[in-house]
Design an enzyme around this catalytic site. Sequence first.
Site, short mmCIF file in Angstrom:
data_model
loop_
_atom_site.label_atom_id
_atom_site.label_comp_id
_atom_site.label_asym_id
_atom_site.label_seq_id
_atom_site.Cartn_x
_atom_site.Cartn_y
_atom_site.Cartn_z
N CYS A 107 0.89 -1.16 0.00
CA CYS A 107 0.00 0.00 0.00
C CYS A 107 0.92 1.21 0.00
O CYS A 107 1.55 1.51 1.02
CB CYS A 107 -0.92 0.03 1.22
SG CYS A 107 -1.92 1.54 1.30
N CYS A 110 -0.46 4.31 2.50
CA CYS A 110 -0.43 4.17 3.96
C CYS A 110 -0.19 2.71 4.33
O CYS A 110 0.93 2.22 4.19
CB CYS A 110 -1.71 4.71 4.59
SG CYS A 110 -3.22 4.06 3.82
N CYS A 112 -3.07 0.08 3.88
CA CYS A 112 -4.29 -0.68 3.61
C CYS A 112 -3.94 -2.15 3.50
O CYS A 112 -2.98 -2.53 2.82
CB CYS A 112 -4.93 -0.18 2.32
SG CYS A 112 -5.51 1.54 2.42
#
Length: 203
Positions: A107, A110, A112
């Site tokens: 990700c 961030c 995820c």
Amino acid sequence: MTRVNMVYTPKTEEEVAARVKAIEAILIEKGLMSEAAVNKFAELYENEVGPHLGAKVVARAWTDPEFKKHLLKDATEACKELGVGGLQGEHMIALECTDNVHHVIVCTLCSCYPWPVLGLPPNWYKSMPYRARIIREPRQVLREDFRFEVPDATEVQVWDSNSEIRYWVLPKRPKGTEGMSEDELAKLVTRDSLIGTGPAIAA
């Protein structure tokens, strides 16, 4: 062209355990959480959420062609058949590794991550070095940081999870496991193999 390599070394289990214990002690001391609440939270992620649930799904896919077909078509619904799903798993896509292609998940924005199948994301998954390098030089990251060598003939595809879609990997079934039960096969599935940073454990 100058290239800057950012190598990340994952924390040892002992270091992670020590950090967790220190955080628990502070939360309890400050009255932010009770010891019972901490234990309940740990029990939840040990028994109801975590990589062992993803391992169960993979073992079923390895032994049941119809389930595997359903899993690759709609991972969210297929997982629900085994009681796996919930927050952070509303829209999941399973990617099958084969001799021709190997999948890796990241990700870049961030962290995820499909919690119902994999549990909490490891620290290295959230680190900027991993998020930046795995996109640019996946083979090198897998080789240097995870000691995982993908054959040159195998294409490496990197999939970027986000808040709408969360990917996870259906690893290749290890050779020599034809006579093993689902429970035995599930023990060969690791968190890293579900992310794509490692293979399933050899029989």
